[in-house]
Design an enzyme around this catalytic site. Structure first.
Site, short mmCIF file in Angstrom:
data_model
loop_
_atom_site.label_atom_id
_atom_site.label_comp_id
_atom_site.label_asym_id
_atom_site.label_seq_id
_atom_site.Cartn_x
_atom_site.Cartn_y
_atom_site.Cartn_z
N ASP A 59 45.20 32.92 32.89
CA ASP A 59 46.22 32.85 31.83
C ASP A 59 47.36 33.82 32.13
O ASP A 59 48.37 33.85 31.41
CB ASP A 59 45.61 33.06 30.43
CG ASP A 59 44.91 34.39 30.27
OD1 ASP A 59 44.79 35.14 31.27
OD2 ASP A 59 44.46 34.68 29.15
N SER A 60 47.23 34.57 33.24
CA SER A 60 48.37 35.36 33.73
C SER A 60 49.54 34.44 34.05
O SER A 60 50.65 34.92 34.25
CB SER A 60 47.96 36.16 34.97
OG SER A 60 47.34 35.32 35.93
N ASP A 98 40.98 29.97 33.08
CA ASP A 98 40.87 30.89 31.95
C ASP A 98 40.94 30.11 30.65
O ASP A 98 41.82 29.26 30.47
CB ASP A 98 42.06 31.86 31.96
CG ASP A 98 41.70 33.21 32.53
OD1 ASP A 98 40.50 33.56 32.55
OD2 ASP A 98 42.63 33.91 32.98
N LYS A 128 36.55 30.84 32.48
CA LYS A 128 36.39 32.29 32.34
C LYS A 128 36.75 32.68 30.92
O LYS A 128 37.76 32.19 30.38
CB LYS A 128 37.28 33.04 33.34
CG LYS A 128 37.25 34.56 33.18
CD LYS A 128 37.78 35.27 34.40
CE LYS A 128 39.29 35.34 34.48
NZ LYS A 128 39.94 36.03 33.36
N GLU A 130 37.00 36.19 28.24
CA GLU A 130 37.04 37.65 28.17
C GLU A 130 36.10 38.14 27.08
O GLU A 130 35.98 37.50 26.02
CB GLU A 130 38.48 38.11 27.88
CG GLU A 130 39.44 37.75 29.01
CD GLU A 130 40.85 38.29 28.78
OE1 GLU A 130 41.08 39.07 27.83
OE2 GLU A 130 41.74 37.91 29.57
N GLU A 197 37.66 44.17 35.47
CA GLU A 197 39.08 44.53 35.59
C GLU A 197 39.34 45.93 35.05
O GLU A 197 38.86 46.28 33.95
CB GLU A 197 39.95 43.51 34.83
CG GLU A 197 41.45 43.88 34.90
CD GLU A 197 42.40 42.78 34.45
OE1 GLU A 197 41.93 41.68 34.10
OE2 GLU A 197 43.61 43.05 34.46
O1 KIV Z 1 44.63 35.77 34.20
C1 KIV Z 1 44.32 36.27 35.29
O2 KIV Z 1 45.03 36.13 36.29
C2 KIV Z 1 43.08 37.03 35.37
C3 KIV Z 1 42.85 37.83 36.61
C4 KIV Z 1 43.76 38.95 36.66
C5 KIV Z 1 41.44 38.21 36.77
O3 KIV Z 1 42.32 37.02 34.45
#
Ligand code: KIV
Length: 300
Positions: A59-60, A98, A128, A130, A197
Site C-alpha cells: 500500500d506504499s 497489502d 499482508k 498489519e 519493519e
Molecule cells: O507497503 C509496503 O510497501 C510495505 C513494505 C514496506 C513492507 O508494507
C-alpha cells in the site's frame, strides 16, 4: 513502447513458481529471501525476470505512485487495480498484496471477502495485514478460508496516528516482549511469513530465531530470513529523503530528467522525428520529401 511488439521477453525455460513452501524451505536451509515492491506490469516483469523471490504490491503505492501523503487513503479498488497489473506480469515470484487500511478492520466477514478478491481477481498468492496478536483471529479466519497471510509487525504505517509518527518500535524491554509475543501469535494463527519493519536488529534476530516461518525485514537489520525494500526507494523515485535503511542502487530520477530534457530539445529543434523515424508512401525515396503527388498531403 512498441504498440505492436511482443510483451514476452522471458527466457524460454520459466523459473519455477515460488510458493509459501519455497520460502519456508529457504528459511530451513539458510537461503535468504529477496523481496521488492511493484505496482505495475513493467516493473513487476523486470523484478520477476531478475529472480526476486517475492513481489509485494504494497500500500506504499499510495505515496510511490498515487501521490498520497501516507498509506491511509488507499482503497481496495486502487490496490486491486495495481495488483492485477502485477499479477499479469509475474511468472515466478510469490505475489503478496497489502490489505489497505479499513479493508480488514470492521469485521472478519468483510475482511475475508476483501482478501479473497486479491486471490480471485488479481492472481495474488497471499495478502499482508498489519498488526500483532490483535490480528491473530483474523489470520486464523483467512487461513481457514484458504487465503495465505503474511503478518507485518513493528513499525506498521497504517498505525501512523497511534504511533505518533513513523518511529522505530521495540526499543524498550516491554515493547520487545510484546512484539515477540505478537510474532509468535501470528505464527500460531497460521501466518506463512512475517514482515518485520523498523525494529532494532537485535529484536529482529531474536524473533527470526524464535519462529519457524520466515521473517522478511525492512529497517530491521541483516539477521532476518530475507529483506524487502520499496522499489522507488532503490532508484531515487520518491521525491523525498531516503530513510537510513534504504540503499540506493541507481539514480533513475536523474536518468529520466536527462532523457525527458533531451526529448524536449529534439522536438523543439525538429531533430525528432527524423526521416528514418517516419513512414513513407509506397515508391517514395526515404530522405526525399515531395508532397506534390499526394492528394492527401498536398491539401495540407
Ligand atoms: O507497503 C509496503 O510497501 C510495505 C513494505 C514496506 C513492507 O508494507
Amino acid at each position: 513502447m512498441s504498440l505492436t511488439g511482443p510483451h514476452d521477453v522471458s527466457p524460454s525455460v520459466p523459473a519455477p513458481k515460488t510458493t509459501a513452501n519455497t520460502l519456508l524451505l529457504k528459511k530451513r536451509s539458510g537461503h535468504l529471501i529477496a523481496a521488492l515492491t511493484a505496482y505495475d506490469f513493467s516493473t513487476a516483469r523486470l523484478i520477476d525476470e531478475a529472480g526476486i523471490d517475492v513481489i509485494l504490491v504494497g500500500d506504499s503505492l499510495g505515496m510511490a505512485v498515487l501521490g498520497y501523503e501516507n498509506t491511509l487513503p488507499v482503497t481496495m479498488e486502487e490496490m486491486l487495480h495495481h495488483a492485477r497489473a502485477v499479477g499479469r506480469a509475474a511468472r515466478s515470484a510469490f505475489l503478496i498484496a497489502d490489505m489497505p487500511y479499513g479493508s480488514y478492520h470492521s469485521s472478519l466477514n468483510e475482511a475475508t471477502s476483501n482478501a479473497i478478491r486479491f486471490i480471485k481477481e488479481a492472481g495474488m498468492a497471499a495478502v499482508k495485514i498489519e498488526g500483532g496478536s490483535n490480528r491473530a483471529a483474523l489470520v486464523e479466519h483467512l487461513t481457514l478460508a484458504e487465503v495465505p497471510v503474511v503478518g507485518h509487525i513493528g513499525l506498521t504505517p497504517q498505525s501512523l496516528h497511534r504511533m505518533g509518527g513513523y518511529k522505530v518500535q521495540g526499543k524498550s524491554a516491554p515493547s520487545m516482549e510484546a512484539l515477540t509475543s505478537d510474532a509468535i501469535a501470528l505464527q500460531a494463527a497460521g501466518a506463512v511469513a512475517l514482515v518485520l519493519e523498523g525494529i532494532p536488529r537485535e529484536l529482529a534476530a531474536r524473533i527470526t530465531a524464535e519462529l519457524s516461518i520466515p521473517t522478511i525485514g525492512i529497517g530491521a537489520g541483516p539477521d532476518c530470513d530475507g529483506q524487502i525494500l520499496v522499489f522507488h526507494d532503490l532508484f531515487n523515485l520518491t521525491f523525498s529523503t531516503a530513510a537510513k535503511f534504504v540503499r540506493r542502487y541507481a539514480d533513475a530520477a536523474r536518468m529520466f530528467h536527462d532523457g525527458i530534457s533531451r526529448y524536449r530539445e529534439d522536438v523543439l529543434t525538429r531533430s525528432f522525428p527524423s526521416d528514418a523515424e517516419s513512414y513513407h508512401l509506397p515508391g517514395k525515396t526515404p530522405g526525399v520529401v515531395d508532397n506534390s503527388e499526394s492528394p492527401v498531403l498536398s491539401k495540407a
